[in-house]
Design a protein around this motif. Structure first.
Motif, mmCIF file in Angstrom:
data_model
loop_
_atom_site.group_PDB
_atom_site.id
_atom_site.type_symbol
_atom_site.label_atom_id
_atom_site.label_comp_id
_atom_site.label_asym_id
_atom_site.label_seq_id
_atom_site.Cartn_x
_atom_site.Cartn_y
_atom_site.Cartn_z
ATOM 1 N N ILE A 128 12.168 -1.167 -5.183
ATOM 2 C CA ILE A 128 12.414 -0.179 -6.226
ATOM 3 C C ILE A 128 11.730 -0.594 -7.524
ATOM 4 N N ALA A 129 11.724 -1.896 -7.830
ATOM 5 C CA ALA A 129 11.061 -2.363 -9.047
ATOM 6 C C ALA A 129 9.565 -2.062 -9.022
ATOM 7 N N VAL A 130 8.937 -2.242 -7.853
ATOM 8 C CA VAL A 130 7.516 -1.901 -7.723
ATOM 9 C C VAL A 130 7.298 -0.418 -8.011
ATOM 10 N N VAL A 131 8.121 0.411 -7.398
ATOM 11 C CA VAL A 131 7.966 1.862 -7.542
ATOM 12 C C VAL A 131 8.198 2.293 -8.988
ATOM 13 N N MET A 132 9.218 1.732 -9.637
ATOM 14 C CA MET A 132 9.549 2.135 -11.003
ATOM 15 C C MET A 132 8.554 1.630 -12.052
ATOM 16 N N THR A 133 7.612 0.770 -11.645
ATOM 17 C CA THR A 133 6.561 0.353 -12.571
ATOM 18 C C THR A 133 5.767 1.552 -13.080
ATOM 19 N N GLY A 134 5.777 2.631 -12.314
ATOM 20 C CA GLY A 134 5.039 3.820 -12.725
ATOM 21 C C GLY A 134 5.507 4.409 -14.039
ATOM 22 N N VAL A 135 6.788 4.197 -14.405
ATOM 23 C CA VAL A 135 7.315 4.763 -15.653
ATOM 24 C C VAL A 135 6.687 4.115 -16.884
ATOM 25 N N PRO A 136 6.786 2.774 -17.065
ATOM 26 C CA PRO A 136 6.163 2.189 -18.256
ATOM 27 C C PRO A 136 4.652 2.309 -18.271
ATOM 28 N N VAL A 137 4.013 2.309 -17.095
ATOM 29 C CA VAL A 137 2.563 2.500 -17.073
ATOM 30 C C VAL A 137 2.208 3.890 -17.596
ATOM 31 N N ALA A 138 2.972 4.893 -17.195
ATOM 32 C CA ALA A 138 2.722 6.252 -17.675
ATOM 33 C C ALA A 138 2.907 6.351 -19.177
ATOM 34 N N ALA A 181 11.907 4.182 -0.964
ATOM 35 C CA ALA A 181 11.458 2.797 -1.092
ATOM 36 C C ALA A 181 12.427 1.849 -0.390
ATOM 37 N N ARG A 182 13.726 2.087 -0.552
ATOM 38 C CA ARG A 182 14.732 1.227 0.090
ATOM 39 C C ARG A 182 14.616 1.280 1.609
ATOM 40 N N ARG A 183 14.294 2.441 2.166
ATOM 41 C CA ARG A 183 14.237 2.583 3.619
ATOM 42 C C ARG A 183 12.989 1.946 4.221
ATOM 43 N N MET A 184 12.030 1.538 3.398
ATOM 44 C CA MET A 184 10.808 0.906 3.904
ATOM 45 C C MET A 184 10.959 -0.592 4.119
ATOM 46 N N VAL A 185 12.024 -1.188 3.588
ATOM 47 C CA VAL A 185 12.126 -2.649 3.593
ATOM 48 C C VAL A 185 13.525 -3.078 4.020
ATOM 49 N N PRO A 186 13.687 -4.326 4.448
ATOM 50 C CA PRO A 186 15.030 -4.836 4.752
ATOM 51 C C PRO A 186 15.863 -4.978 3.491
ATOM 52 N N VAL A 187 17.163 -5.092 3.664
ATOM 53 C CA VAL A 187 18.094 -5.103 2.532
ATOM 54 C C VAL A 187 17.729 -6.117 1.450
ATOM 55 N N PRO A 188 17.363 -7.358 1.786
ATOM 56 C CA PRO A 188 17.092 -8.329 0.720
ATOM 57 C C PRO A 188 15.886 -7.992 -0.147
ATOM 58 N N LEU A 189 15.071 -7.049 0.283
ATOM 59 C CA LEU A 189 13.874 -6.689 -0.482
ATOM 60 C C LEU A 189 13.994 -5.353 -1.192
ATOM 61 N N ARG A 234 0.828 -1.212 0.000
ATOM 62 C CA ARG A 234 0.000 0.000 0.000
ATOM 63 C C ARG A 234 0.860 1.260 0.000
ATOM 64 N N ALA A 235 1.939 1.216 0.748
ATOM 65 C CA ALA A 235 2.841 2.371 0.781
ATOM 66 C C ALA A 235 3.654 2.466 -0.503
ATOM 67 N N LEU A 236 4.179 1.320 -0.979
ATOM 68 C CA LEU A 236 4.997 1.344 -2.187
ATOM 69 C C LEU A 236 4.185 1.751 -3.411
ATOM 70 N N LEU A 237 2.933 1.333 -3.477
ATOM 71 C CA LEU A 237 2.105 1.705 -4.626
ATOM 72 C C LEU A 237 1.785 3.197 -4.629
ATOM 73 N N ALA A 238 1.796 3.824 -3.468
ATOM 74 C CA ALA A 238 1.671 5.285 -3.435
ATOM 75 C C ALA A 238 2.885 5.924 -4.103
ATOM 76 N N LEU A 239 4.084 5.372 -3.846
ATOM 77 C CA LEU A 239 5.284 5.871 -4.509
ATOM 78 C C LEU A 239 5.247 5.557 -5.999
#
Length: 410
Positions: free
Chosen positions: A150-160, A137-145, A24-29
């Motif tokens: 970032i991939a979730v957040v950057m989905t906004g570019v191709p969708v746009a 986005a990186r600060r919301m999750v542990p290192v392995p995620l 929910r938070a990442l999709l806002a980004l």
């Protein structure tokens, strides 16, 4: 949506397999990225109407995109340094409020000069947003995620690009271009509420994250990532900016919309694949994406007369390009370490320089040698990018991201 196990929605942290991405938070980004990218590119879809309404030529109106890109390129680094101590949520809300104001002014303006000022202000808001979104986005999750986040957040570019611009163009043609910008104001307003309610706050990086640019560039891996960003994005925009002219020259002018749809769909697929494997296959994905892009432009260079071959080439191009923002921002942040936000700000600046430069370089090539030179010039640009990715095996584009320990298979 949060309860489904998908490559982007399921997290595996240190082998525990129980942590999940805060979708929910990442999709806002993601929506913030969508708004940023759409605000930048929408004028291209409604250019004739804007130029007619504001009483200027289309070439002059086209500078609305240039002014935006310049606003971003000129302010990303200084704004990142000046706001390093700010809480990330407050900063993101300020950036989205900037978009709301700038798009509102654009929607109601009857003056070309005022419209250009509003577009420049939107570019400044974008510089602020782009410099913080990946780090947030990186600060919301542990290192392995972090790569997946970032991939979730950057989905906004191709969708746009694949959905937002065509939809905005249709809205502009049906209800007027002002309605399209007005709708983006509404999106920004709704996003302000979403961020305020559901996005957790995170502290700024402080002095470490605002390290001098020179010191950040001296870190191992930072310069190769930034070089690849500049060359890769330049190569993409040389071709993407003039894809309609390229297709028209080869008798496919009526298929531009289909080609862009193919590009958009394969770009989304690329984002999905990158999101699933970025944390443990970053190097393979970076090399593979560059190779796919190179194969695509080679096919365009030698087989542009064949419509099926062109669509295959455009599909491969989308596969090579779609995950690039996630890969490059993740690689830059990892190489930057404690200075990740400074590295991100430099990346944003170079990205926008490359976007503007793609239009200039492509235009010069188009005028001097015709559309046939576009694909070959892109291939020339991609060669050093591939060499840099391959060479940066220890720092820059390692196989597994620093600090990540994941099993071979989920």
């Amino acid at each position: 949506m949060t309860g489904q196990r998908t490559p982007l929605g399921t997290a595996v942290a240190e082998g525990k397999g129980r942590e999940k991405l805060p979708l929910r938070a990442l999709l806002a980004l993601t929506t913030a990225v969508f708004l940023t990218a759409l605000t930048e590119t929408l004028p291209a879809g409604v250019l004739p109407a804007m130029s007619g309404d504001l009483g200027v030529g289309e070439s002059a109106m086209g500078q609305a995109v240039t002014v935006y890109a310049l606003g971003t390129a000129l302010t990303a680094i200084p704004l990142s340094a000046a706001t390093a101590g700010w809480p990330r949520k407050r900063l993101l809300l300020a950036a989205m409020a900037g978009f709301a104001v700038a798009n509102t002014v654009t929607a109601v303006s009857a003056s070309y000069a005022l419209t250009m000022v509003a577009r420049g202000a939107a570019g400044v808001a974008a510089g602020l947003a782009w410099a913080l979104l990946a780090g947030y986005a990186r600060r919301m999750v542990p290192v392995p995620l972090q790569g997946r986040a970032i991939a979730v957040v950057m989905t906004g570019v191709p969708v746009a690009l694949s959905l937002g611009v065509p939809a905005g163009t249709y809205l502009g043609e049906t209800f007027g271009w002002r309605a399209a910008f007005g709708l983006m104001t509404a999106v920004a307003a709704g996003l302000l509420v979403w961020i305020a309610a559901l996005v957790p706050d995170r502290p700024g990086p402080g002095r470490g994250g605002s390290a001098p640019v020179r010191a950040t560039l001296a870190l191992p891996g930072v310069r190769p990532v930034l070089f690849v960003t500049l060359v890769y994005v330049l190569a993409h925009n040389v071709l993407y900016t003039y894809i309609a002219a390229f297709l028209d020259r080869h008798g496919m002018g009526g298929s531009t919309d289909v080609a862009l749809l193919v590009f958009g769909v394969t770009s989304m697929l690329s984002i999905w694949v990158v999101g699933a494997r970025i944390d443990r296959r970053l190097r393979l994905l970076a090399v593979g994406g560059t190779v796919l892009f190179a194969v695509a432009v080679t096919l365009l260079a030698v087989g542009a007369g064949s419509a099926p071959l062109v669509f295959v080439a455009v599909g491969l191009w989308g596969l090579g390009w779609g995950g690039a923002p996630s890969l490059l921002q993740t690689a830059a942040a990892d190489a930057g370490g404690d200075s990740a936000d400074t590295a991100q700000a430099v990346l944003v600046t170079l990205w926008n320089v490359a976007m503007a430069g793609g239009g200039v370089v492509g235009g010069v090539l188009l005028g001097a040698a015709g559309t046939g030179a576009l694909a070959w010039s892109v291939l020339v640009l991609l060669a050093p990018a591939l060499v840099a990715v391959v060479a940066a095996r220890t720092h820059g584009f390692p196989s597994i991201r620093p600090g990540v320990t994941l099993p071979d298979e989920d």
